[in-house]
Enzyme design. Structure first.
Site, PDB file in Angstrom:
ATOM      1  N   ALA A 109      13.911  -8.832  38.500  1.00 29.40           N
ATOM      2  CA  ALA A 109      13.387  -8.499  37.175  1.00 29.40           C
ATOM      3  C   ALA A 109      13.749  -9.630  36.227  1.00 29.40           C
ATOM      4  CB  ALA A 109      14.009  -7.192  36.700  1.00 29.40           C
TER       5      ALA A 109
ATOM      6  N   GLY B 299      14.819  -6.919  41.921  1.00 27.20           N
ATOM      7  CA  GLY B 299      13.491  -6.298  41.911  1.00 27.20           C
ATOM      8  C   GLY B 299      12.552  -6.947  42.929  1.00 27.20           C
TER       9      GLY B 299
ATOM     10  N   GLU C 181      13.312  -5.296  46.065  1.00 33.96           N
ATOM     11  CA  GLU C 181      12.797  -3.921  45.949  1.00 33.96           C
ATOM     12  C   GLU C 181      11.271  -3.899  46.080  1.00 33.96           C
ATOM     13  OE1 GLU C 181      15.025  -3.412  42.307  1.00 33.96           O
ATOM     14  OE2 GLU C 181      16.151  -1.748  43.193  1.00 33.96           O
TER      15      GLU C 181
ATOM     16  N   GLU D 278      22.169  -7.655  41.453  1.00 32.15           N
ATOM     17  CA  GLU D 278      22.308  -7.064  40.107  1.00 32.15           C
ATOM     18  C   GLU D 278      23.766  -6.857  39.718  1.00 32.15           C
ATOM     19  OE1 GLU D 278      20.320  -5.943  42.533  1.00 32.15           O
ATOM     20  OE2 GLU D 278      18.359  -5.307  41.766  1.00 32.15           O
TER      21      GLU D 278
HETATM   22  C1  HXC Z   1      14.636 -14.607  34.492  1.00 29.90           C
HETATM   23  C2  HXC Z   1      14.980 -16.249  36.028  1.00 29.90           C
HETATM   24  C3  HXC Z   1      15.358 -15.303  36.998  1.00 29.90           C
HETATM   25  C4  HXC Z   1      15.335 -13.922  36.637  1.00 29.90           C
HETATM   26  C5  HXC Z   1      15.491 -17.247  37.880  1.00 29.90           C
HETATM   27  N1  HXC Z   1      15.088 -17.434  36.611  1.00 29.90           N
HETATM   28  N2  HXC Z   1      15.668 -15.955  38.147  1.00 29.90           N
HETATM   29  N3  HXC Z   1      14.638 -15.898  34.784  1.00 29.90           N
HETATM   30  N4  HXC Z   1      14.972 -13.638  35.377  1.00 29.90           N
HETATM   31  N5  HXC Z   1      15.641 -12.952  37.484  1.00 29.90           N
HETATM   32  C6  HXC Z   1      14.779 -18.705  35.947  1.00 29.90           C
HETATM   33  C7  HXC Z   1      16.054 -19.464  35.603  1.00 29.90           C
HETATM   34  O1  HXC Z   1      16.589 -18.980  34.390  1.00 29.90           O
HETATM   35  C8  HXC Z   1      15.520 -20.858  35.476  1.00 29.90           C
HETATM   36  O2  HXC Z   1      14.859 -21.010  34.243  1.00 29.90           O
HETATM   37  C9  HXC Z   1      14.457 -20.928  36.574  1.00 29.90           C
HETATM   38  O3  HXC Z   1      14.089 -19.570  36.844  1.00 29.90           O
HETATM   39  C10 HXC Z   1      14.976 -21.543  37.859  1.00 29.90           C
HETATM   40  O4  HXC Z   1      16.141 -20.879  38.245  1.00 29.90           O
HETATM   41  P1  HXC Z   1      17.524 -21.630  38.544  1.00 29.90           P
HETATM   42  O5  HXC Z   1      18.608 -20.626  38.358  1.00 29.90           O
HETATM   43  O6  HXC Z   1      17.626 -22.887  37.771  1.00 29.90           O
HETATM   44  O7  HXC Z   1      17.349 -21.993  40.086  1.00 29.90           O
HETATM   45  P2  HXC Z   1      18.469 -22.107  41.218  1.00 29.90           P
HETATM   46  O8  HXC Z   1      19.651 -22.827  40.700  1.00 29.90           O
HETATM   47  O9  HXC Z   1      17.765 -22.636  42.429  1.00 29.90           O
HETATM   48  O10 HXC Z   1      18.946 -20.604  41.496  1.00 29.90           O
HETATM   49  C11 HXC Z   1      18.026 -19.694  42.017  1.00 29.90           C
HETATM   50  C12 HXC Z   1      18.608 -18.241  41.934  1.00 29.90           C
HETATM   51  C13 HXC Z   1      19.035 -17.957  40.477  1.00 29.90           C
HETATM   52  C14 HXC Z   1      19.793 -18.115  42.871  1.00 29.90           C
HETATM   53  C15 HXC Z   1      17.497 -17.313  42.398  1.00 29.90           C
HETATM   54  O11 HXC Z   1      17.959 -18.292  39.603  1.00 29.90           O
HETATM   55  C16 HXC Z   1      19.414 -16.537  40.231  1.00 29.90           C
HETATM   56  O12 HXC Z   1      20.523 -16.118  40.571  1.00 29.90           O
HETATM   57  N6  HXC Z   1      18.524 -15.766  39.601  1.00 29.90           N
HETATM   58  C17 HXC Z   1      18.775 -14.423  39.207  1.00 29.90           C
HETATM   59  C18 HXC Z   1      18.742 -13.493  40.395  1.00 29.90           C
HETATM   60  C19 HXC Z   1      19.067 -12.073  39.997  1.00 29.90           C
HETATM   61  O13 HXC Z   1      20.152 -11.771  39.470  1.00 29.90           O
HETATM   62  N7  HXC Z   1      18.118 -11.119  40.209  1.00 29.90           N
HETATM   63  C20 HXC Z   1      18.286  -9.760  39.835  1.00 29.90           C
HETATM   64  C21 HXC Z   1      17.753  -9.520  38.459  1.00 29.90           C
HETATM   65  S1  HXC Z   1      18.041  -7.869  37.902  1.00 29.90           S
HETATM   66  P3  HXC Z   1      15.241 -22.209  33.226  1.00 29.90           P
HETATM   67  O14 HXC Z   1      14.374 -21.923  32.026  1.00 29.90           O
HETATM   68  O15 HXC Z   1      16.693 -22.117  32.991  1.00 29.90           O
HETATM   69  O16 HXC Z   1      14.835 -23.440  33.986  1.00 29.90           O
HETATM   70  C22 HXC Z   1      16.889  -6.975  38.713  1.00 29.90           C
HETATM   71  C23 HXC Z   1      16.901  -5.512  38.411  1.00 29.90           C
HETATM   72  C24 HXC Z   1      15.715  -4.800  38.981  1.00 29.90           C
HETATM   73  O17 HXC Z   1      16.087  -7.434  39.471  1.00 29.90           O
HETATM   74  C25 HXC Z   1      15.556  -3.494  38.328  1.00 29.90           C
HETATM   75  C26 HXC Z   1      14.174  -2.906  38.490  1.00 29.90           C
HETATM   76  C27 HXC Z   1      13.028  -3.683  38.048  1.00 29.90           C
END
Ligand code: HXC
Length: 259
Positions: free
Chosen positions: A67, A110, A113, A133
């Site tokens: 998400a 997400g 999921e 998460e």
């Molecule tokens: C918003 C995101 C994002 C996310 C990545 N980006 N994941 N933006 N929401 N979930 C953005 C980063 O901010 C960044 O933007 C760009 O994408 C590239 O990501 P990087 O982090 O620079 O890449 P990398 O270093 O290769 O790392 C990749 C990654 C990391 C390991 C996937 O991005 C990460 O940990 N992302 C979050 C994963 C996460 O926590 N997902 C769960 C979310 S909560 P900029 O602008 O900085 O370049 C969830 C709840 C679901 O899903 C509930 C129901 C819907």
């Protein structure tokens, strides 16, 4: 169909449609608008008689990294309640046609999921699955705590949900989360091959078979068996059943019409 955050090809192969998530810079982070578009596209494809199977994919780097954290970060509980994003997910769950996820790179939160809302999963060697998460102070909310243990068992699900660590495609295959692993350059070809094996069957039988398998997750064995039996009987009301069995006896290919 014209969307902002996804691309839709209604006939990527015979009877097969493709939805591609298209926010590459954000690793296909699932903002509310993108999820709404997936819901709308699935509904339209479900109603399109030419389509029998739907593929959902991302790009080489990410299926979806979860998400959209930036969209959620400032929200309170009541905001989240009012936004009611899960009614979108509930609609997605109602898709009657088989959905195959073609996953390369990150399928997280997400994104993982969404993979579990699909019926089969083809992954490239680079795919990684996770529910991270917990690392940002929350927990899965679109079914991860329920579907993941059903897919991979309690031990691995707990490990993934509580540590937030990712698992490789290899581990996901071993655990039963995905169907197969293919080289990254063959991901779409191999997924389409699987879709074509489904799509040559009766669309009515596909639909009722999918519905029956999903029922097994929500019912006792006897309820599920009774549900299955009714769907089985129902298929004998279709022209496709007559055609399928006649074609077998005549030693020819069946031509199914979804009637
Ligand atoms: C918003 C995101 C994002 C996310 C990545 N980006 N994941 N933006 N929401 N979930 C953005 C980063 O901010 C960044 O933007 C760009 O994408 C590239 O990501 P990087 O982090 O620079 O890449 P990398 O270093 O290769 O790392 C990749 C990654 C990391 C390991 C996937 O991005 C990460 O940990 N992302 C979050 C994963 C996460 O926590 N997902 C769960 C979310 S909560 P900029 O602008 O900085 O370049 C969830 C709840 C679901 O899903 C509930 C129901 C819907």
């Amino acid at each position: 169909m014209n969307f902002t955050y996804i691309l839709v090809n209604e006939q990527v192969a015979e009877h097969t449609a493709l939805i591609q998530l298209n926010r590459p810079k954000e690793l296909n982070a699932l903002n509310l608008e993108l999820m709404g578009e997936i819901r709308d596209a699935l509904k339209a494809l479900d109603e399109n008689e030419k389509v029998r199977v739907i593929i959902i994919t991302g790009n080489e780097r990410a299926f979806a990294a979860g998400a959209d954290i930036k969209q959620m970060s400032g929200k309170g509980a009541i905001d989240m309640l009012k936004i009611d994003q899960f009614s979108t997910w509930d609609q997605i769950k109602k898709t009657k046609k088989p959905i195959i996820a073609a996953v390369s790179g990150f399928a997280l939160g997400g994104g993982c999921e969404l993979v579990m809302h699909c019926d089969c999963v083809v992954a490239s060697e680079t795919a990684q699955f996770g529910q991270p998460e917990i690392k940002i102070g929350v927990m899965p909310g679109a079914g991860g705590t329920q579907r993941l243990p059903r897919a991979v068992g309690k031990a691995l699900a707990m490990e993934m949900v509580l540590t937030g660590e990712f698992i490789s495609a290899e581990r996901a295959l071993q655990a039963g989360l995905i169907n197969k692993i293919v080289p990254v350059e063959l991901l779409m070809d191999e997924t389409i091959k699987m879709a074509q094996k489904m799509a040559r069957n009766s669309p009515l039988a596909l639909q009722m078979a999918k519905e029956s398998v999903l029922k097994s997750f929500e019912s006792s064995l006897s309820e599920g068996l009774s549900f299955e039996r009714k769907n089985f009987y129902m298929l004998f009301a279709t022209e496709d059943q007559k055609e399928g069995m006649a074609a077998f006896i005549d030693k020819r290919e069946a031509t199914f019409k979804g009637k």
